[in-house]
Design a protein around this motif. Structure first.
Motif, PDB file in Angstrom:
ATOM      1  N   GLN A   1       0.832  -1.206   0.000  1.00 43.05           N
ATOM      2  CA  GLN A   1       0.000   0.000   0.000  1.00 43.05           C
ATOM      3  C   GLN A   1       0.862   1.251   0.000  1.00 43.05           C
ATOM      4  O   GLN A   1       0.568   2.217  -0.697  1.00 43.05           O
ATOM      5  CB  GLN A   1      -0.955   0.014   1.204  1.00 43.05           C
ATOM      6  CG  GLN A   1      -1.966   1.130   1.159  1.00 43.05           C
ATOM      7  CD  GLN A   1      -2.862   1.060  -0.066  1.00 43.05           C
ATOM      8  OE1 GLN A   1      -3.469   0.041  -0.344  1.00 43.05           O
ATOM      9  NE2 GLN A   1      -2.943   2.142  -0.822  1.00 43.05           N
ATOM     10  N   HIS A   2       1.962   1.226   0.737  1.00 38.69           N
ATOM     11  CA  HIS A   2       2.894   2.365   0.760  1.00 38.69           C
ATOM     12  C   HIS A   2       3.474   2.590  -0.635  1.00 38.69           C
ATOM     13  O   HIS A   2       3.569   3.737  -1.097  1.00 38.69           O
ATOM     14  CB  HIS A   2       4.009   2.107   1.777  1.00 38.69           C
ATOM     15  CG  HIS A   2       5.090   3.139   1.757  1.00 38.69           C
ATOM     16  ND1 HIS A   2       4.908   4.414   2.244  1.00 38.69           N
ATOM     17  CD2 HIS A   2       6.360   3.083   1.280  1.00 38.69           C
ATOM     18  CE1 HIS A   2       6.026   5.101   2.061  1.00 38.69           C
ATOM     19  NE2 HIS A   2       6.917   4.325   1.493  1.00 38.69           N
ATOM     20  N   ALA A   3       3.839   1.499  -1.296  1.00 40.81           N
ATOM     21  CA  ALA A   3       4.393   1.618  -2.652  1.00 40.81           C
ATOM     22  C   ALA A   3       3.348   2.169  -3.616  1.00 40.81           C
ATOM     23  O   ALA A   3       3.647   3.038  -4.435  1.00 40.81           O
ATOM     24  CB  ALA A   3       4.906   0.253  -3.131  1.00 40.81           C
ATOM     25  N   ILE A   4       2.111   1.689  -3.519  1.00 41.48           N
ATOM     26  CA  ILE A   4       1.033   2.197  -4.378  1.00 41.48           C
ATOM     27  C   ILE A   4       0.791   3.673  -4.107  1.00 41.48           C
ATOM     28  O   ILE A   4       0.610   4.466  -5.030  1.00 41.48           O
ATOM     29  CB  ILE A   4      -0.257   1.372  -4.183  1.00 41.48           C
ATOM     30  CG1 ILE A   4      -0.079  -0.041  -4.749  1.00 41.48           C
ATOM     31  CG2 ILE A   4      -1.461   2.061  -4.846  1.00 41.48           C
ATOM     32  CD1 ILE A   4      -1.212  -0.988  -4.418  1.00 41.48           C
ATOM     33  N   ASN A   5       0.808   4.060  -2.844  1.00 39.73           N
ATOM     34  CA  ASN A   5       0.568   5.464  -2.478  1.00 39.73           C
ATOM     35  C   ASN A   5       1.638   6.394  -3.036  1.00 39.73           C
ATOM     36  O   ASN A   5       1.377   7.578  -3.249  1.00 39.73           O
ATOM     37  CB  ASN A   5       0.498   5.622  -0.960  1.00 39.73           C
ATOM     38  CG  ASN A   5      -0.734   5.001  -0.368  1.00 39.73           C
ATOM     39  OD1 ASN A   5      -1.669   4.632  -1.079  1.00 39.73           O
ATOM     40  ND2 ASN A   5      -0.760   4.862   0.936  1.00 39.73           N
ATOM     41  N   ARG A   6       2.825   5.878  -3.292  1.00 38.99           N
ATOM     42  CA  ARG A   6       3.919   6.710  -3.806  1.00 38.99           C
ATOM     43  C   ARG A   6       3.848   6.905  -5.318  1.00 38.99           C
ATOM     44  O   ARG A   6       4.578   7.729  -5.866  1.00 38.99           O
ATOM     45  CB  ARG A   6       5.260   6.105  -3.410  1.00 38.99           C
ATOM     46  CG  ARG A   6       5.475   6.205  -1.895  1.00 38.99           C
ATOM     47  CD  ARG A   6       6.805   5.714  -1.456  1.00 38.99           C
ATOM     48  NE  ARG A   6       7.893   6.451  -2.102  1.00 38.99           N
ATOM     49  CZ  ARG A   6       9.155   6.097  -2.009  1.00 38.99           C
ATOM     50  NH1 ARG A   6       9.499   5.034  -1.314  1.00 38.99           N
ATOM     51  NH2 ARG A   6      10.090   6.787  -2.614  1.00 38.99           N
TER      52      ARG A   6
END
Length: 188
Positions: free
Chosen positions: A115-120
């Motif tokens: 999710q952190h990677a997608i948010n970036r």
């Protein structure tokens, strides 16, 4: 069902909202980096916009895709006028991991990392990834929702959205690989 709603049947609209609300909310939640309150507001806006423009609706494809298009546009408009929100450390929730198994902790960490990677990702890549993996939409459907034109070269359709999609996947892989490497360096 759309014809019933266009004729003023409020019960049909309630059924439609119950059927699609959760799906649209989840899209908005993911698209807005987990901001539950704003996702709820935007989800309600999507259904209000649908109701306000119900007389213009002409179904050519899946109705969920029509709603996802409204949701994507509404999220994009929100970002255009939103101001950054800063959260103090004292307002962050502390996870209760009592009784958690190791597998659950690892799964939660992996989900958080993804999710952190997608948010970036930039918004246009994030939207393509969410629609493909969380909604299992085809590239043509994603292109229609994202309003990306499909290009034809030598009789073969080459959607630009494929480039966006693949670039998003590559970026996620890079972010996850980098964060895993850093964790192993700190642990070792």
């Amino acid at each position: 069902m759309i014809k019933k709603i266009q004729a003023g049947d409020t019960e049909a609209f309630d059924i439609l909202v119950r059927k699609y609300y959760c799906s649209i909310y989840q899209f908005c939640y993911r698209r807005l980096n987990g901001d539950a309150a704003t996702a709820e507001d935007i989800t309600q806006d999507v259904f209000l916009k649908l109701l306000e423009n119900i007389h213009k609706v002409r179904m050519l494809g899946k109705f969920q895709n029509y709603l996802l298009t409204i949701a994507a546009n509404t999220c994009n408009n929100h970002y255009k006028k939103a101001k950054p929100i800063y959260t103090g450390l004292n307002t962050l929730e502390i996870a209760d991991d009592s009784g958690s198994s190791l597998e659950k902790v690892v799964q939660t960490e992996n989900q958080a990392a993804v999710q952190h990677a997608i948010n970036r990702l930039p918004d246009y890549q994030k939207e393509a990834i969410i629609l493909r993996f969380y909604y299992d939409l085809k590239i043509r459907e994603i292109a229609a929702i994202s309003k990306v034109k499909l290009q034809t070269y030598f009789g073969i359709v080459q959607p630009i959205i494929m480039l966006v999609f693949n670039l998003g996947l590559t970026t996620i892989f890079y972010i996850l690989t980098r964060s895993t490497f850093k964790r192993h360096q700190v642990a070792g």
